[in-house]
Design an enzyme around this catalytic site. Structure first.
Site, short mmCIF file in Angstrom:
data_model
loop_
_atom_site.label_atom_id
_atom_site.label_comp_id
_atom_site.label_asym_id
_atom_site.label_seq_id
_atom_site.Cartn_x
_atom_site.Cartn_y
_atom_site.Cartn_z
N ASP A 1 2.68 -1.17 -4.54
CA ASP A 1 3.26 0.12 -4.53
C ASP A 1 2.20 1.26 -4.24
OD1 ASP A 1 5.09 1.94 -5.50
OD2 ASP A 1 4.56 1.49 -7.65
N GLU B 1 9.28 1.03 1.67
CA GLU B 1 9.95 2.56 0.70
C GLU B 1 8.82 3.58 1.14
OE1 GLU B 1 11.04 1.95 -3.20
OE2 GLU B 1 9.71 3.69 -3.99
#
Ligand code: ZN
Length: 501
Positions: free
Chosen positions: A162, A276
């Site tokens: 992330d 992402e």
């Protein structure tokens, strides 16, 4: 395999027991430590060679009792393929980040309890929080593997490296087996473009790295000028000023994502990975026209992604519900979701997604399940709830320390808690001490100080809270898992109900 192990003082963890054609696999606890038990089926003894440890041969050559080490985690993933993270594509999904490494069993129980087609990510941590907790990408991955195995979850997992900011971050997470890479170009977003005048915008756009944007004509207006965008019942016009503003604000961010994606695809070679794009941690909201421009430019430059996190309107503060006008947010979600359906389809990703209970039904509805929910710090708060249950005075001392640290630690987070509104540590009775976790200010204060709490040291260099904190969690796994399950069922249910399945 029960009796010989029990004689050695091991307790089998029943949910972990897994049978394959090659043998039986389980975890067994002795004290507060878990060990991996592998029993080879006849003719499959060779599998035992993949595991390391002293405890070989509890029963003459067919059973191993070995530590939960990184090598053994890797071997377990080799033999039980459902433990290997996979790309999840556009399936409705939720990330349950776990900063302490002991939360996955509770997360698995919540995912199982809500059912539906919701796809989970248990291994998820940002590079920033890995730094704060002193964990490596491999530790994040392995802790999730052991927790997933402990609960007997066989329905597949994703994994999210992330908020990656540099190519080195990509390499470290790729080596650890991550399958999804969240690229955060936030520091290349120029929020001053929101209010800049025409001359300033033109100068900013002229200064963009056009080579990286592979454009011989450094004029975005030519490509999109005066385009009327009509998507479902949403419409907006890409007039000159809108385009200049979008390019000035996000041009460098687009170039950075392109650079990161190419690095990832090259380094991943033939391994399947997914991307992402997140601009959620920026100062100002992403206007729909800006989302449209960013996605169009990324597509033009060949970037492939499965989810995108805009910065939505209102405030998504850590650990508390949405702050802002819910009707405005619903409109914002509706248009961003329509753009994602139209230009992708890709998922909208909801970051700082913890505890936004008023938002979930609206987000699930507007995205029609084309959504990824990302949560992280709220699992630490459930760990604190466990501490408050088991040892109230210890929790009180953590809270008092958190209050001291708050003004410093809040700097890198979006929070608005005020010390003068948070109850003093001494005025709350022992019986009610865990209610501090429900008080807005106290909750944010506890949320953002976790790094300081875990890293605090006594004058003699000994950890001040860390060891006792982990001892409580390790000694009370059912209390902790129970709190996590109850808390996350509330997060996941609206999405499980909308999941495409
Ligand atoms: Zn984020």
């Amino acid at each position: 395999m029960g009796s010989p192990l029990e004689a050695l003082g091991f307790d089998l963890e029943p949910r972990s027991l897994t049978k394959t054609s090659a043998g039986e696999w389980s975890l067994a606890r002795r004290g507060s430590r878990s060990h991996l038990v592998v029993k080879a089926a006849p003719g499959h003894e060779a599998i035992l060679g993949d595991f390391e440890g002293e405890g070989r041969g509890a029963s003459a050559g067919t059973i191993l009792v070995v530590p939960c080490s990184p090598k053994n985690a890797a071997s377990l993933r080799k033999h039980l393929p459902w433990l290997r993270p996979q790309p999840l594509g556009t399936a409705t999904s939720a990330g349950l980040g776990d900063r302490l490494g002991l939360g996955t069993p509770g997360h698995v129980r919540a995912v199982r309890a809500v059912g539906g087609g919701l796809r989970p990510i248990f291994a998820q941590q940002s590079i920033r929080e890995m730094g704060r907790t002193g964990r490596t990408p491999q530790e994040v991955m392995d802790d999730a593997t052991w927790g997933t195995f402990a609960e007997g979850w066989r329905d597949g997992v994703g994994s999210d490296a992330d908020h990656l900011k540099a190519p080195d971050d990509v390499d470290a997470c790729l080596a650890a087996g991550f399958s999804m890479f969240t690229i955060d170009p936030g520091e290349h977003v120029d929020a001053t473009a929101d209010t800049a005048d025409g001359g300033t915008l033109r100068a900013k756009v002229a200064g963009l790295p056009w080579e990286a944007l592979e454009d011989t004509e450094p004029d975005q207006r030519a490509r999109y000028r005066d385009r009327q965008v009509v998507i479902e019942d949403h419409r907006f016009t890409l007039d000159e000023e809108t385009l200049l503003r979008a390019a000035a604000k996000y041009g460098r961010a687009v170039a950075h994502v392109v650079r990161m994606e190419r690095h990832l695809r090259r380094a991943a070679a033939d391994r399947e990975v997914e991307l992402e794009v997140s601009v959620d941690e920026t100062e100002t909201p992403t206007a729909p026209a800006e989302h449209y421009w960013v996605a169009s430019e990324l597509a033009r430059l060949g970037v492939r992604w499965v989810s995108l996190a805009p910065r939505f309107v209102g405030r998504f503060e850590k650990g508390v519900d949405y702050i802002g006008d819910l009707a405005l947010l619903e409109k914002d979600l509706a248009v961003h979701a329509a753009i994602a359906r139209h230009l992708g389809p890709y998922k909208l990703s909801l970051h700082s997604g913890s505890d936004k209970f008023s938002v979930y039904p609206v987000a699930a509805e507007q995205t029609r399940g084309l959504v990824h929910l990302k949560t992280a710090g709220t699992s630490y708060l459930e760990a604190l709830r466990t501490v408050a249950d088991v040892d109230p005075p210890f929790f009180r001392s953590i809270y008092a320390f958190a209050r001291e640290r708050y003004e410093t630690d809040r700097a890198s987070y979006h929070v608005s808690a005020r010390l003068d509104r948070a109850p003093d540590a001494d005025v709350v009775s022992e019986k009610e001490i865990s209610s501090l976790l429900e008080q807005f200010d106290a909750r944010e204060i506890l949320h953002v100080t976790f790094g300081s709490v875990l890293n605090a040291r006594e004058a003699d260099g000994q950890p001040r809270f860390r060891d006792a904190f982990f001892r409580i969690l390790r000694s009370n796994p059912e209390v902790y898992a129970g709190h996590l399950e109850a808390h996350f069922v509330r997060h996941l249910r609206p999405f499980a109900e909308r999941s495409a399945g």
